[in-house]
Design a protein around this motif. Sequence first.
Motif, mmCIF file in Angstrom:
data_model
loop_
_atom_site.group_PDB
_atom_site.id
_atom_site.type_symbol
_atom_site.label_atom_id
_atom_site.label_comp_id
_atom_site.label_asym_id
_atom_site.label_seq_id
_atom_site.Cartn_x
_atom_site.Cartn_y
_atom_site.Cartn_z
ATOM 1 N N LEU A 63 24.455 6.236 52.727
ATOM 2 C CA LEU A 63 23.198 5.931 53.428
ATOM 3 C C LEU A 63 21.987 6.503 52.709
ATOM 4 O O LEU A 63 20.872 5.993 52.847
ATOM 5 N N ARG A 64 22.176 7.543 51.892
ATOM 6 C CA ARG A 64 21.061 8.149 51.162
ATOM 7 C C ARG A 64 20.580 7.275 50.005
ATOM 8 O O ARG A 64 19.488 7.504 49.470
ATOM 9 N N GLY A 91 21.336 0.746 63.387
ATOM 10 C CA GLY A 91 20.179 0.581 62.520
ATOM 11 C C GLY A 91 20.431 -0.412 61.420
ATOM 12 O O GLY A 91 21.581 -0.690 61.061
ATOM 13 N N VAL A 92 19.348 -0.943 60.865
ATOM 14 C CA VAL A 92 19.451 -1.905 59.763
ATOM 15 C C VAL A 92 18.202 -1.786 58.906
ATOM 16 O O VAL A 92 17.098 -1.596 59.419
ATOM 17 N N ILE A 93 18.390 -1.855 57.572
ATOM 18 C CA ILE A 93 17.255 -1.867 56.645
ATOM 19 C C ILE A 93 17.360 -3.083 55.736
ATOM 20 O O ILE A 93 18.455 -3.563 55.442
ATOM 21 N N GLY A 150 17.415 7.053 53.251
ATOM 22 C CA GLY A 150 18.244 7.279 54.432
ATOM 23 C C GLY A 150 17.469 7.515 55.704
ATOM 24 O O GLY A 150 18.037 7.898 56.727
ATOM 25 N N SER A 151 16.172 7.238 55.702
ATOM 26 C CA SER A 151 15.295 7.620 56.815
ATOM 27 C C SER A 151 15.328 6.690 58.014
ATOM 28 O O SER A 151 14.635 6.927 59.008
ATOM 29 N N THR A 171 17.040 14.251 62.808
ATOM 30 C CA THR A 171 17.099 13.636 61.487
ATOM 31 C C THR A 171 15.847 12.798 61.272
ATOM 32 O O THR A 171 15.337 12.165 62.188
ATOM 33 N N GLY A 172 15.342 12.781 60.034
ATOM 34 C CA GLY A 172 14.124 12.039 59.723
ATOM 35 C C GLY A 172 14.345 11.052 58.600
ATOM 36 O O GLY A 172 15.486 10.841 58.184
#
Length: 341
Positions: A280-281, A120-122, A107-108, A82-83
Amino acid sequence: MAAAQAELGRSVVALAPGAADTDREDGVLRFGVKDTAAIEDGLRRRLAAEPGLGWLTVDRAAPGGRAVDTGLTNPLTGRPMTGSTSGGPVNILLGLIDFCVGTDGGGSVLGPALATGLAGVIGAGMGLVSSVERVSTDGYPFRPSLGVIGRDWPTARAGLAALLRAAGVAPPPAADLAGVRVAVPRPGSVTLPDGADMAAELAPWLAPLWAAGAVAVEVDMSGIAARDRSLDLLRRLWDSADLAVTLEGPVDLYGLGDSVVGVLGRPGAQLQALGGKYLLRSVNLAGCTGVALPVPRLASGLVLAGPPGAAGAGRTLAAADLLAPSLRMPPVFGRYFFQLP
Protein backbone atom coordinates in the motif's frame (compact mmCIF):
# COMPACT_ATOMS: atom_id res chain seq x y z
CA MET A 1 -25.17 19.04 10.92
CA ALA A 2 -24.93 19.63 14.68
CA ALA A 3 -22.83 16.50 15.09
CA ALA A 4 -20.38 17.75 12.45
CA GLN A 5 -20.20 21.14 14.12
CA ALA A 6 -19.28 19.41 17.38
CA GLU A 7 -16.18 17.96 15.68
CA LEU A 8 -14.86 21.31 14.42
CA GLY A 9 -11.25 21.69 15.46
CA ARG A 10 -10.81 17.94 15.65
CA SER A 11 -11.58 15.72 12.66
CA VAL A 12 -13.57 18.46 10.89
CA VAL A 13 -11.74 21.59 9.66
CA ALA A 14 -14.86 23.33 8.34
CA LEU A 15 -18.38 22.69 7.18
CA ALA A 16 -18.75 22.60 3.42
CA PRO A 17 -20.46 25.46 1.54
CA GLY A 18 -24.16 24.72 1.64
CA ALA A 19 -23.78 22.12 4.37
CA ALA A 20 -26.91 23.41 6.09
CA ASP A 21 -28.92 22.11 3.13
CA THR A 22 -27.41 18.63 3.35
CA ASP A 23 -29.76 16.25 5.11
CA ARG A 24 -30.21 12.53 5.66
CA GLU A 25 -32.72 11.88 2.91
CA ASP A 26 -32.94 8.30 1.78
CA GLY A 27 -30.53 7.66 -1.06
CA VAL A 28 -28.35 10.71 -0.36
CA LEU A 29 -24.72 9.96 0.42
CA ARG A 30 -22.97 12.51 2.62
CA PHE A 31 -19.30 13.00 1.94
CA GLY A 32 -16.27 14.94 3.10
CA VAL A 33 -13.23 16.27 1.24
CA LYS A 34 -9.68 16.30 2.59
CA ASP A 35 -8.29 19.73 3.46
CA THR A 36 -5.58 19.86 0.81
CA ALA A 37 -4.70 22.03 -2.17
CA ALA A 38 -4.18 18.84 -4.18
CA ILE A 39 -7.98 18.63 -4.59
CA GLU A 40 -8.85 21.72 -6.60
CA ASP A 41 -11.93 23.80 -5.86
CA GLY A 42 -13.58 23.17 -9.21
CA LEU A 43 -13.50 19.42 -8.64
CA ARG A 44 -15.03 19.85 -5.20
CA ARG A 45 -17.87 21.91 -6.67
CA ARG A 46 -18.52 19.45 -9.49
CA LEU A 47 -18.58 16.56 -7.06
CA ALA A 48 -21.00 18.41 -4.78
CA ALA A 49 -23.31 18.90 -7.78
CA GLU A 50 -23.50 15.16 -8.47
CA PRO A 51 -27.07 13.82 -8.02
CA GLY A 52 -27.59 11.88 -4.81
CA LEU A 53 -24.58 13.38 -3.01
CA GLY A 54 -24.34 15.95 -0.24
CA TRP A 55 -21.04 17.60 0.68
CA LEU A 56 -20.93 18.07 4.45
CA THR A 57 -17.37 18.38 5.75
CA VAL A 58 -13.87 19.59 5.00
CA ASP A 59 -11.82 16.89 6.70
CA ARG A 60 -8.59 17.22 8.67
CA ALA A 61 -5.34 16.14 7.00
CA ALA A 62 -2.24 15.06 8.93
CA PRO A 63 0.08 18.09 9.29
CA GLY A 64 2.86 18.05 6.72
CA GLY A 65 1.29 15.11 4.91
CA ARG A 66 2.66 12.64 7.46
CA ALA A 67 1.62 8.99 7.37
CA VAL A 68 0.41 9.28 10.96
CA ASP A 69 -1.62 12.05 12.58
CA THR A 70 -0.64 12.34 16.23
CA GLY A 71 -3.35 14.95 16.75
CA LEU A 72 -6.17 12.48 16.13
CA THR A 73 -6.98 9.13 17.71
CA ASN A 74 -8.16 6.18 15.63
CA PRO A 75 -11.65 5.45 17.07
CA LEU A 76 -11.21 1.74 16.32
CA THR A 77 -7.76 0.99 17.75
CA GLY A 78 -7.17 3.85 20.15
CA ARG A 79 -3.78 4.49 18.49
CA PRO A 80 -2.64 7.63 16.64
CA MET A 81 -4.70 7.99 13.49
CA THR A 82 -3.14 6.87 10.22
CA GLY A 83 -2.63 9.66 7.68
CA SER A 84 -2.46 11.70 5.83
CA THR A 85 -6.15 11.32 4.92
CA SER A 86 -6.91 11.21 8.63
CA GLY A 87 -10.06 13.19 9.41
CA GLY A 88 -12.34 11.66 6.79
CA PRO A 89 -12.22 8.05 8.05
CA VAL A 90 -12.79 9.28 11.61
CA ASN A 91 -15.85 11.19 10.41
CA ILE A 92 -17.15 8.07 8.70
CA LEU A 93 -16.83 6.02 11.88
CA LEU A 94 -18.56 8.81 13.81
CA GLY A 95 -21.52 8.58 11.42
CA LEU A 96 -21.12 12.10 10.06
CA ILE A 97 -20.47 11.10 6.43
CA ASP A 98 -20.69 7.99 4.25
CA PHE A 99 -17.49 8.46 2.28
CA CYS A 100 -14.60 10.86 2.01
CA VAL A 101 -12.35 12.00 -0.83
CA GLY A 102 -8.64 12.06 -0.12
CA THR A 103 -5.24 11.96 -1.74
CA ASP A 104 -2.62 9.22 -1.69
CA GLY A 105 1.08 9.75 -2.29
CA GLY A 106 2.53 6.77 -0.47
CA GLY A 107 -0.41 5.07 1.23
CA SER A 108 -2.41 8.04 2.52
CA VAL A 109 -5.79 6.64 1.43
CA LEU A 110 -5.26 2.88 1.49
CA GLY A 111 -3.53 2.96 4.89
CA PRO A 112 -6.19 4.98 6.75
CA ALA A 113 -8.91 2.82 5.21
CA LEU A 114 -7.45 -0.43 6.57
CA ALA A 115 -6.57 1.17 9.93
CA THR A 116 -10.24 1.98 10.50
CA GLY A 117 -11.89 -1.11 9.00
CA LEU A 118 -13.16 0.77 5.94
CA ALA A 119 -12.88 0.28 2.17
CA GLY A 120 -10.69 2.48 -0.01
CA VAL A 121 -9.68 2.94 -3.63
CA ILE A 122 -7.12 5.12 -5.43
CA GLY A 123 -7.04 5.90 -9.12
CA ALA A 124 -3.45 6.51 -10.25
CA GLY A 125 -3.78 3.68 -12.75
CA MET A 126 -6.86 5.35 -14.27
CA GLY A 127 -5.23 8.78 -14.51
CA LEU A 128 -7.17 10.05 -11.51
CA VAL A 129 -4.32 12.16 -10.16
CA SER A 130 -3.74 15.69 -8.90
CA SER A 131 -1.82 18.26 -10.92
CA VAL A 132 0.28 19.03 -7.82
CA GLU A 133 3.81 17.61 -7.79
CA ARG A 134 5.36 16.63 -4.48
CA VAL A 135 8.26 14.72 -2.93
CA SER A 136 7.66 12.07 -0.27
CA THR A 137 9.32 12.18 3.15
CA ASP A 138 11.77 9.53 1.94
CA GLY A 139 12.60 11.36 -1.30
CA TYR A 140 10.32 9.93 -3.99
CA PRO A 141 8.76 12.47 -6.42
CA PHE A 142 5.07 11.88 -7.07
CA ARG A 143 1.72 13.30 -8.02
CA PRO A 144 -0.95 12.37 -5.47
CA SER A 145 -3.70 10.13 -6.74
CA LEU A 146 -7.27 10.97 -5.84
CA GLY A 147 -9.15 8.34 -3.92
CA VAL A 148 -12.21 7.48 -1.89
CA ILE A 149 -12.74 5.83 1.49
CA GLY A 150 -16.24 4.51 2.21
CA ARG A 151 -18.05 2.82 5.05
CA ASP A 152 -18.13 -0.29 2.85
CA TRP A 153 -17.04 -1.27 -0.66
CA PRO A 154 -20.36 -0.44 -2.42
CA THR A 155 -20.23 3.06 -0.90
CA ALA A 156 -16.59 3.55 -1.89
CA ARG A 157 -17.45 2.30 -5.39
CA ALA A 158 -20.31 4.82 -5.66
CA GLY A 159 -18.00 7.59 -4.47
CA LEU A 160 -15.38 6.58 -7.03
CA ALA A 161 -17.93 6.63 -9.87
CA ALA A 162 -19.01 10.16 -8.91
CA LEU A 163 -15.38 11.29 -8.57
CA LEU A 164 -14.50 9.95 -12.02
CA ARG A 165 -17.43 11.84 -13.54
CA ALA A 166 -16.54 15.04 -11.71
CA ALA A 167 -12.90 14.75 -12.82
CA GLY A 168 -13.82 13.95 -16.43
CA VAL A 169 -12.02 10.59 -16.32
CA ALA A 170 -13.53 7.67 -18.22
CA PRO A 171 -14.43 4.68 -16.04
CA PRO A 172 -12.39 1.54 -16.72
CA PRO A 173 -13.94 -1.26 -18.77
CA ALA A 174 -15.59 -4.25 -17.18
CA ALA A 175 -13.23 -7.19 -16.84
CA ASP A 176 -13.49 -10.98 -16.93
CA LEU A 177 -11.27 -12.58 -14.29
CA ALA A 178 -10.97 -15.97 -15.99
CA GLY A 179 -7.30 -16.65 -16.64
CA VAL A 180 -6.12 -13.54 -14.78
CA ARG A 181 -2.75 -14.16 -13.11
CA VAL A 182 -2.87 -13.08 -9.48
CA ALA A 183 0.43 -12.51 -7.67
CA VAL A 184 0.22 -13.61 -4.03
CA PRO A 185 3.00 -13.81 -1.42
CA ARG A 186 4.96 -17.03 -1.29
CA PRO A 187 4.40 -18.80 2.06
CA GLY A 188 7.00 -17.72 4.57
CA SER A 189 8.17 -14.67 2.63
CA VAL A 190 6.37 -12.01 4.71
CA THR A 191 5.71 -12.07 8.45
CA LEU A 192 3.09 -9.62 9.73
CA PRO A 193 3.67 -7.49 12.85
CA ASP A 194 1.66 -9.92 15.01
CA GLY A 195 3.86 -12.84 13.90
CA ALA A 196 1.40 -14.34 11.40
CA ASP A 197 2.45 -15.45 7.92
CA MET A 198 0.92 -13.13 5.31
CA ALA A 199 0.28 -15.95 2.85
CA ALA A 200 -1.56 -18.05 5.43
CA GLU A 201 -3.73 -15.14 6.55
CA LEU A 202 -4.54 -14.19 2.96
CA ALA A 203 -5.42 -17.60 1.53
CA PRO A 204 -8.89 -18.09 3.12
CA TRP A 205 -10.22 -14.89 1.54
CA LEU A 206 -9.31 -15.61 -2.09
CA ALA A 207 -11.56 -18.57 -2.91
CA PRO A 208 -13.94 -16.42 -5.03
CA LEU A 209 -11.05 -15.48 -7.33
CA TRP A 210 -10.09 -19.08 -7.97
CA ALA A 211 -13.74 -20.04 -8.50
CA ALA A 212 -13.91 -17.32 -11.18
CA GLY A 213 -10.98 -18.88 -13.04
CA ALA A 214 -8.14 -16.65 -11.84
CA VAL A 215 -4.75 -18.31 -11.43
CA ALA A 216 -2.42 -17.89 -8.44
CA VAL A 217 1.22 -16.94 -9.03
CA GLU A 218 3.30 -17.23 -5.87
CA VAL A 219 5.91 -14.47 -5.57
CA ASP A 220 8.73 -14.01 -3.08
CA MET A 221 7.73 -10.76 -1.39
CA SER A 222 10.53 -10.70 1.18
CA GLY A 223 11.37 -7.22 2.44
CA ILE A 224 8.30 -5.40 1.08
CA ALA A 225 7.84 -3.52 4.34
CA ALA A 226 10.60 -1.31 2.90
CA ARG A 227 9.26 1.06 0.27
CA ASP A 228 12.15 0.57 -2.15
CA ARG A 229 11.45 -3.18 -2.20
CA SER A 230 7.67 -2.87 -2.60
CA LEU A 231 8.05 -0.24 -5.31
CA ASP A 232 10.55 -2.37 -7.21
CA LEU A 233 8.17 -5.33 -7.00
CA LEU A 234 5.23 -3.34 -8.38
CA ARG A 235 7.34 -2.00 -11.24
CA ARG A 236 8.64 -5.39 -12.43
CA LEU A 237 5.69 -7.64 -11.60
CA TRP A 238 3.46 -7.13 -14.61
CA ASP A 239 5.32 -9.37 -17.05
CA SER A 240 4.26 -12.37 -14.98
CA ALA A 241 1.02 -11.19 -13.29
CA ASP A 242 -2.11 -9.16 -14.03
CA LEU A 243 -3.06 -8.36 -10.44
CA ALA A 244 -1.40 -8.47 -7.02
CA VAL A 245 -3.13 -9.20 -3.73
CA THR A 246 -1.68 -9.02 -0.23
CA LEU A 247 -3.08 -9.03 3.30
CA GLU A 248 -1.71 -6.04 5.19
CA GLY A 249 -1.89 -4.83 8.77
CA PRO A 250 -2.49 -4.47 11.56
CA VAL A 251 -1.89 -0.90 10.40
CA ASP A 252 -0.25 1.38 12.98
CA LEU A 253 -1.20 -0.91 15.85
CA TYR A 254 2.11 -2.46 16.95
CA GLY A 255 4.22 0.30 15.38
CA LEU A 256 3.96 3.48 13.31
CA GLY A 257 4.39 3.16 9.55
CA ASP A 258 5.78 6.66 9.19
CA SER A 259 8.94 7.74 7.36
CA VAL A 260 9.62 10.59 9.80
CA VAL A 261 9.84 8.04 12.61
CA GLY A 262 11.71 5.57 10.41
CA VAL A 263 14.75 7.78 9.79
CA LEU A 264 15.42 8.30 13.49
CA GLY A 265 17.89 5.51 14.13
CA ARG A 266 17.31 1.91 15.06
CA PRO A 267 14.33 2.57 17.41
CA GLY A 268 12.52 4.52 14.68
CA ALA A 269 13.29 1.94 11.99
CA GLN A 270 11.99 -0.87 14.20
CA LEU A 271 8.81 1.06 15.00
CA GLN A 272 8.23 1.81 11.31
CA ALA A 273 8.79 -1.84 10.33
CA LEU A 274 5.95 -2.83 12.67
CA GLY A 275 3.50 -0.43 10.99
CA GLY A 276 1.86 -3.22 8.99
CA LYS A 277 2.14 -1.37 5.65
CA TYR A 278 3.52 -3.19 2.61
CA LEU A 279 2.43 -2.74 -1.01
CA LEU A 280 0.00 0.00 0.00
CA ARG A 281 2.98 2.35 0.50
CA SER A 282 3.96 2.07 -3.18
CA VAL A 283 0.75 1.60 -5.18
CA ASN A 284 0.47 5.26 -6.15
CA LEU A 285 4.20 5.71 -6.71
CA ALA A 286 4.08 2.82 -9.19
CA GLY A 287 1.14 4.38 -11.06
CA CYS A 288 -1.20 1.53 -10.16
CA THR A 289 -4.87 1.29 -9.32
CA GLY A 290 -5.25 0.21 -5.70
CA VAL A 291 -8.06 -1.07 -3.49
CA ALA A 292 -8.17 -1.72 0.26
CA LEU A 293 -10.82 -4.13 1.56
CA PRO A 294 -11.12 -4.70 5.31
CA VAL A 295 -11.33 -8.18 6.77
CA PRO A 296 -12.58 -9.08 10.28
CA ARG A 297 -9.06 -8.79 11.68
CA LEU A 298 -8.20 -5.61 13.57
CA ALA A 299 -6.87 -2.80 11.32
CA SER A 300 -6.13 -5.31 8.55
CA GLY A 301 -7.35 -6.13 5.08
CA LEU A 302 -6.66 -7.03 1.50
CA VAL A 303 -4.69 -4.72 -0.76
CA LEU A 304 -5.32 -5.18 -4.48
CA ALA A 305 -3.01 -3.57 -7.02
CA GLY A 306 -3.38 -3.57 -10.79
CA PRO A 307 -0.92 -2.33 -13.41
CA PRO A 308 -1.16 1.16 -14.92
CA GLY A 309 -3.86 1.62 -17.54
CA ALA A 310 -7.58 1.09 -17.98
CA ALA A 311 -7.37 -2.69 -18.34
CA GLY A 312 -5.46 -3.04 -15.08
CA ALA A 313 -7.94 -0.77 -13.33
CA GLY A 314 -10.86 -2.78 -14.66
CA ARG A 315 -9.39 -6.05 -13.36
CA THR A 316 -8.66 -4.52 -9.96
CA LEU A 317 -12.19 -3.21 -9.51
CA ALA A 318 -13.73 -6.45 -10.81
CA ALA A 319 -11.70 -8.45 -8.29
CA ALA A 320 -12.78 -6.11 -5.49
CA ASP A 321 -16.43 -6.44 -6.55
CA LEU A 322 -16.07 -10.22 -6.40
CA LEU A 323 -14.25 -10.42 -3.07
CA ALA A 324 -16.01 -7.75 -1.02
CA PRO A 325 -19.29 -9.61 -0.30
CA SER A 326 -17.40 -12.34 1.60
CA LEU A 327 -15.32 -9.88 3.68
CA ARG A 328 -18.03 -8.46 5.89
CA MET A 329 -17.10 -6.98 9.25
CA PRO A 330 -18.85 -8.51 12.30
CA PRO A 331 -22.23 -7.00 13.32
CA VAL A 332 -20.76 -5.43 16.46
CA PHE A 333 -18.64 -3.16 14.25
CA GLY A 334 -21.75 -1.58 12.75
CA ARG A 335 -23.41 -1.26 16.15
CA TYR A 336 -20.56 0.78 17.59
CA PHE A 337 -19.72 2.86 14.52
CA PHE A 338 -21.58 4.82 11.80
CA GLN A 339 -24.17 5.91 14.38
CA LEU A 340 -24.85 9.58 15.02
CA PRO A 341 -25.14 10.45 18.74
